[in-house]
Design an enzyme around this catalytic site. Structure first.
Site, PDB file in Angstrom:
ATOM      1  CB  VAL A 114      35.853 -21.022  15.847  1.00  0.00           C
ATOM      2  CG1 VAL A 114      34.525 -21.023  15.390  1.00  0.00           C
ATOM      3  CG2 VAL A 114      36.930 -21.475  15.155  1.00  0.00           C
ATOM      4  CG  ASP A 115      39.023 -16.414  16.921  1.00  0.00           C
ATOM      5  OD1 ASP A 115      38.619 -15.049  17.754  1.00  0.00           O
ATOM      6  OD2 ASP A 115      39.998 -15.702  16.208  1.00  0.00           O
TER       7      ASP A 115
ATOM      8  CG  HIS B  63      30.722 -20.171  10.896  1.00  0.00           C
ATOM      9  ND1 HIS B  63      31.856 -19.665  10.611  1.00  0.00           N
ATOM     10  CD2 HIS B  63      29.843 -19.993  10.753  1.00  0.00           C
ATOM     11  CE1 HIS B  63      30.962 -18.851   8.788  1.00  0.00           C
ATOM     12  NE2 HIS B  63      29.676 -19.048   9.352  1.00  0.00           N
TER      13      HIS B  63
ATOM     14  CB  CYS C  20      30.256 -37.114  22.728  1.00  0.00           C
ATOM     15  SG  CYS C  20      28.906 -36.961  23.720  1.00  0.00           S
TER      16      CYS C  20
ATOM     17  CG  ASN D  99      37.564  -7.686   3.817  1.00  0.00           C
ATOM     18  OD1 ASN D  99      37.617  -8.541   5.011  1.00  0.00           O
ATOM     19  ND2 ASN D  99      37.557  -8.396   2.801  1.00  0.00           N
TER      20      ASN D  99
END
Length: 363
Positions: A140-141, A165, A173, A304
């Protein structure tokens, strides 16, 4: 309601893998990417070299043993706890009191100021050349977007990068009014001059709090009760007072919008191969995409360090090596001479930071 925190099964986390040399890793990754038509799925491990901590360490366990996420049903509950969390905080805020009101405000500047690392730019080079035609990120960066936004317009970036995500960089809102996070951060600062001074002091002294990948911070002995959350201005203009606002993140227990879910599956289907980087696949939203690719008989390569939820799945080719050791050379191997004569590619391969966070035991 019973909702569990995503974890890696112990039987998976204990799986042993063989070591590999950088040269061998580069050859295998380049071979996977050379023909193009690849969808890339990334996780928190990609952003570690930018200074953003991953959730899990090399053993697959959470690096913060006291990790307690805030769940979506607590966020929206029509009670004192729900109202306490109806503010712009990150998905890992502790649900013990009103701490969520402030933790993201303190943590967001670190994410806001973080720069893409060498892996982000190497991947941007492969996006630019079309070898990676779709990128799905759990992060989410916004760093994947920042690495390529000087080359692509917003429409192309939106079409090629899917933030599975959500993002920390927008706030909405409960009635759907959206503002930029920077604008909302400024309003929070204006409403909380004491905490603004505290943030300024942290930045001046360099004493940045431990920050998780979603912008949540770790603080002890701090009272959050006096933190003021401003109202939504769009709601106020409609005669409605509303401070129920949050970042455009998917919280634990919150469903991914159907349109995002469907697009993620389409991105898998539109490509011939799947490439995974820096993800343990602990969240089902990512793991199901791998399962979908395998069901479609698409080759899957996983890069990974440490165990993942996909370890042991038939059809997964896994490499364990740090991305910063190989990805720029992978681009050179895939593109050949173009990597040294194309000014755009040269610039991308010479860009990016390498500033991994200190271990907790380091000074």
């Amino acid at each position: 309601m019973r909702i569990s925190v995503p974890t890696i099964p112990h039987v998976v986390s204990s799986t042993k893998t063989n070591t590999i040399t950088p040269a061998a890793a580069i050859e295998r990754i380049a071979s996977h990417l050379a023909s193009g038509s690849v969808t890339l799925l990334t996780g928190a491990g990609v952003s570690v070299d930018s200074g953003i901590r991953a959730y899990r360490g090399k053993d697959g366990r959470y690096m913060n043993p006291n990790y307690k996420p805030i769940f979506y049903h607590e966020l929206v509950a029509d009670n004192s706890k729900g109202r306490a969390f109806s503010i712009p905080h990150a998905s890992t805020a502790t649900p013990d009191s009103v701490t969520g009101k402030l933790r993201s405000y303190l943590g967001y500047p670190l994410v806001r100021d973080t720069q893409p690392n060498t892996t982000h730019y190497a991947l941007a080079a492969l996006q630019h050349t079309g070898h990676i035609n779709h990128l799905i990120t759990q992060n989410v960066d916004g760093l994947h977007r920042r690495a390529i936004d000087h080359l692509w317009d917003d429409a192309r970036t939106d079409a090629r990068i899917l933030e599975l995500h959500g993002t920390l960089h927008r706030v909405h809102c409960q009635f759907g009014h959206v503002v930029s996070r920077d604008e909302f951060q400024d309003r929070l600062s204006a409403s909380n001059p004491k905490w603004k001074a505290f943030v300024d002091e942290l930045e001046a002294t360099g004493k940045k709090p431990r920050t998780n990948p979603d912008g949540d911070v770790e603080l002890e002995g701090v009272s959050y009760d006096d933190f003021v959350v401003p109202e939504c201005l769009a709601c106020l203009a409609q005669g409605r007072y509303n401070t129920n606002q949050k970042p455009e993140l998917i919280f634990f227990g919150e469903s991914i919008p159907q349109s995002i879910k469907e697009r993620s599956f389409r991105d898998i289907e539109r490509s011939d191969k799947l490439f995974l980087i820096g993800t343990t696949l602990a969240t089902f939203s990512a793991y199901r995409l791998v399962k979908h690719a395998l069901e479609l008989k698409k080759p899957v390569l996983l890069l990974n360090v440490g165990p993942t939820r996909a370890d042991g799945l038939e059809g997964i080719d896994k490499i364990e090596i740090a991305t910063s050791r190989v990805m720029r050379d992978v681009v050179r191997a895939v593109l050949g001479r173009r990597a040294s004569i194309d000014p755009v590619i040269v610039s991308l391969l010479n860009n990016g930071i390498h500033r991994p966070p200190l271990d907790d035991n380091d000074g």
